[in-house]
Design a protein around this motif. Structure first.
Motif, PDB file in Angstrom:
ATOM      1  N   UNK A 197       0.813  -1.197   0.000  1.00  0.00           N
ATOM      2  CA  UNK A 197       0.000   0.000   0.000  1.00  0.00           C
ATOM      3  C   UNK A 197       0.849   1.250   0.000  1.00  0.00           C
ATOM      4  N   UNK A 198       0.208   2.337  -0.450  1.00  0.00           N
ATOM      5  CA  UNK A 198       0.865   3.635  -0.380  1.00  0.00           C
ATOM      6  C   UNK A 198      -0.180   4.674   0.001  1.00  0.00           C
ATOM      7  N   UNK A 199       0.164   5.406   1.071  1.00  0.00           N
ATOM      8  CA  UNK A 199      -0.711   6.460   1.560  1.00  0.00           C
ATOM      9  C   UNK A 199      -0.524   7.700   0.705  1.00  0.00           C
ATOM     10  N   UNK A 200      -1.630   8.258   0.249  1.00  0.00           N
ATOM     11  CA  UNK A 200      -1.584   9.418  -0.643  1.00  0.00           C
ATOM     12  C   UNK A 200      -1.486  10.692   0.172  1.00  0.00           C
ATOM     13  N   UNK A 201      -0.491  11.545  -0.208  1.00  0.00           N
ATOM     14  CA  UNK A 201      -0.279  12.801   0.502  1.00  0.00           C
ATOM     15  C   UNK A 201      -0.684  13.967  -0.397  1.00  0.00           C
ATOM     16  N   UNK A 202       0.230  14.897  -0.669  1.00  0.00           N
ATOM     17  CA  UNK A 202      -0.094  16.110  -1.422  1.00  0.00           C
ATOM     18  C   UNK A 202       0.369  15.987  -2.872  1.00  0.00           C
ATOM     19  N   UNK A 203      -0.217  16.824  -3.719  1.00  0.00           N
ATOM     20  CA  UNK A 203       0.173  16.905  -5.132  1.00  0.00           C
ATOM     21  C   UNK A 203       1.274  17.955  -5.302  1.00  0.00           C
ATOM     22  N   UNK A 204       2.404  17.543  -5.901  1.00  0.00           N
ATOM     23  CA  UNK A 204       3.539  18.438  -6.142  1.00  0.00           C
ATOM     24  C   UNK A 204       4.025  18.199  -7.569  1.00  0.00           C
TER      25      UNK A 204
END
Length: 466
Positions: A412-419
């Motif tokens: 899994x990968x936790x989604x953070x901010x868009x950059x």
């Protein structure tokens, strides 16, 4: 091989006079490669401004959100010997179904009629207690009768003492009268003897007076004896009055001792009855432990004991049961440096073992074969240098596959901010952590979105709990 001539060669007077310059030229392949490289560099440069979703990668396995949904071992409450198996591995069972039958191995419980005999002992002890209570009541009545008898006997003895005292008074008065008669008779005798000496009275009259004197003497002696007897009778009556109370006190003390012994036996019987009732209840409950039952609906995963006649210890696991419809959750482990970036409700993309997927971690919308989830639990303590998080299905996205089993691997990968992509490459090359923008504690649009996600996750968790 012919070569094309460069156009400048015709106009340049210096090179026109040499034939070698006419045969040498710059090939067109180099110019084409330069153009391709330049275009590729422009594309890469422009791609560096495309949005990229920062994420925290982790691995783990599938588990359940509720503890009762996890695989559990069914132990044997008592020690015994396996007598019969009622299930097989993989069989569906319902709550209360018998899994294994065991037999007793302790000699204290070998008697098949032990429960009935214990019940008979309890009934006999209760009957003995009732009879003892009757004895205690009878002893109480006996004491009351003794007290009443003591009161009557004391009144009777007091009356006898009073009567004897009156008799003594009467005898004393009679004695005083007898003494007066004796004095008169003696004086008359003395005068009669004086008259006889003078010749005035005859010998017969003197002898008659002497006879009366003897009678008065005898009468006085009799009255004295009677008075002495009356006084002795009075003393005896007083002694009897005193001894009567002591006699009845002895009887009352003995009756009280018997009553207290009966009461003590009664309390002891009550204690034994309570002990027998406890033993009877334990035996009744123990008889139900000869059948090991399923704690909830599910299926038998594995038999931890094999064959018949095998000895099972107290508290030893016999079979493993898995619930039917567990609430699945992905158990992921993340690095301590990434924990501050996570919060409850944060979106997560998951890839399950055995399910084909094409993953672009920075572009979750283009990934194929992945499933959405939200962070439901974040541990407050580490586990071997990593922190555990539990991820539940996202109710607003596609459901997780039904064939998933507890224990399978998860990526899994936790989604953070868009950059921008260039920023992410620069951050990766320098080893910097992801951005903190977008956490619930920050202000701005990202913070509001994270707070909204947290509220949605909380409401989903409450609905799941209900």
């Amino acid at each position: 091989m012919p070569f094309a001539e460069h156009p400048l060669e015709e106009t340049n007077p210096l090179t026109a006079q040499f034939n070698s310059f006419k045969r040498v030229q710059t090939p067109s392949t180099g110019r084409t490669l330069a153009r391709w490289l330049g275009g590729l560099f422009v594309l890469l440069f422009l791609a560096g401004f495309l949005p990229w979703t920062q994420n925290i990668r982790s691995t783990g396995r599938l588990t359940t959100l509720r503890p009762q949904d996890r695989p559990q071992t069914v132990p044997s409450t008592i020690a015994g010997r396996i007598q019969q198996w009622r299930v097989r591995e993989g069989q569906q069972v319902k709550k209360g179904d018998t899994l294994v039958e065991i037999a007793e191995i302790k000699e204290k419980y070998f008697d098949p009629e032990l429960l009935q005999r214990t019940r008979e002992q309890l009934e006999a002890k209760i009957a003995a207690l009732e009879e003892n209570r009757g004895k205690t009541a009878a002893l109480g009545i006996q004491q009351e009768a003794l007290r009443q008898g003591l009161s009557v006997s004391l009144d009777k003895a007091r009356n006898k003492v009073a009567q004897t005292r009156l008799k003594v008074n009467s005898d004393e008065a009679e004695l005083r009268a007898a003494n007066n008669d004796f004095d008169i008779a003696r004086q008359q005798l003395q005068r009669q003897e004086a008259l006889y000496q003078q010749g005035l009275k005859s010998l017969t009259e003197l002898e008659q007076r002497r006879l009366k004197f003897q009678e008065s003497t005898a009468k006085r002696q009799a009255v004295e004896n009677k008075l002495g007897a009356s006084r002795q009778e009075l003393v005896n009556a007083q002694l009897e009055l005193s001894s009567l109370q002591a006699e009845y006190q002895d009887k009352l003390a003995k009756s009280e001792s018997d009553r207290r012994s009966a009461v003590a036996y009664q309390f002891d019987s009550e204690g034994q009855i309570a002990k027998l009732r406890n033993e009877l209840a334990n035996l009744s409950i123990r008889s139900g432990y000869y059948h090991i039952t399923a704690p909830q609906d599910g299926y038998v995963v594995r038999a931890l004991k094999e064959g018949l006649g095998e000895i099972v210890k107290e508290g030893e696991a016999v079979v493993t049961v898995m619930p039917n419809t567990p609430a699945l959750a992905a158990e992921l482990y993340v690095q301590p440096m990434d924990i501050p970036l996570l919060s409850v409700g944060r979106k997560v993309r998951l890839q399950f073992d055995g399910w084909p997927a094409l993953v672009f971690s920075g572009w979750p919308g283009t990934s194929f074969g992945t499933f959405g989830g939200r962070v439901a639990v974040i541990d407050n303590i580490d586990s071997q240098g990593q922190y555990r998080i539990l991820v539940t299905p996202d109710p607003g996205l596609e459901p997780w596959p039904k064939p998933l089993r507890v224990g399978s691997g998860v990526y899994g990968w936790a989604l953070l901010d868009d950059v921008p992509i260039w920023y992410e490459l620069w951050r990766q090359l320098n080893g910097f952590p992801p951005n903190f923008v977008g956490l619930p504690t920050d202000s701005g649009k990202g913070g509001k979105e994270a707070k909204k996600a947290d509220k949605t996750a909380d409401s989903g968790g409450e609905e799941e709990a209900k």
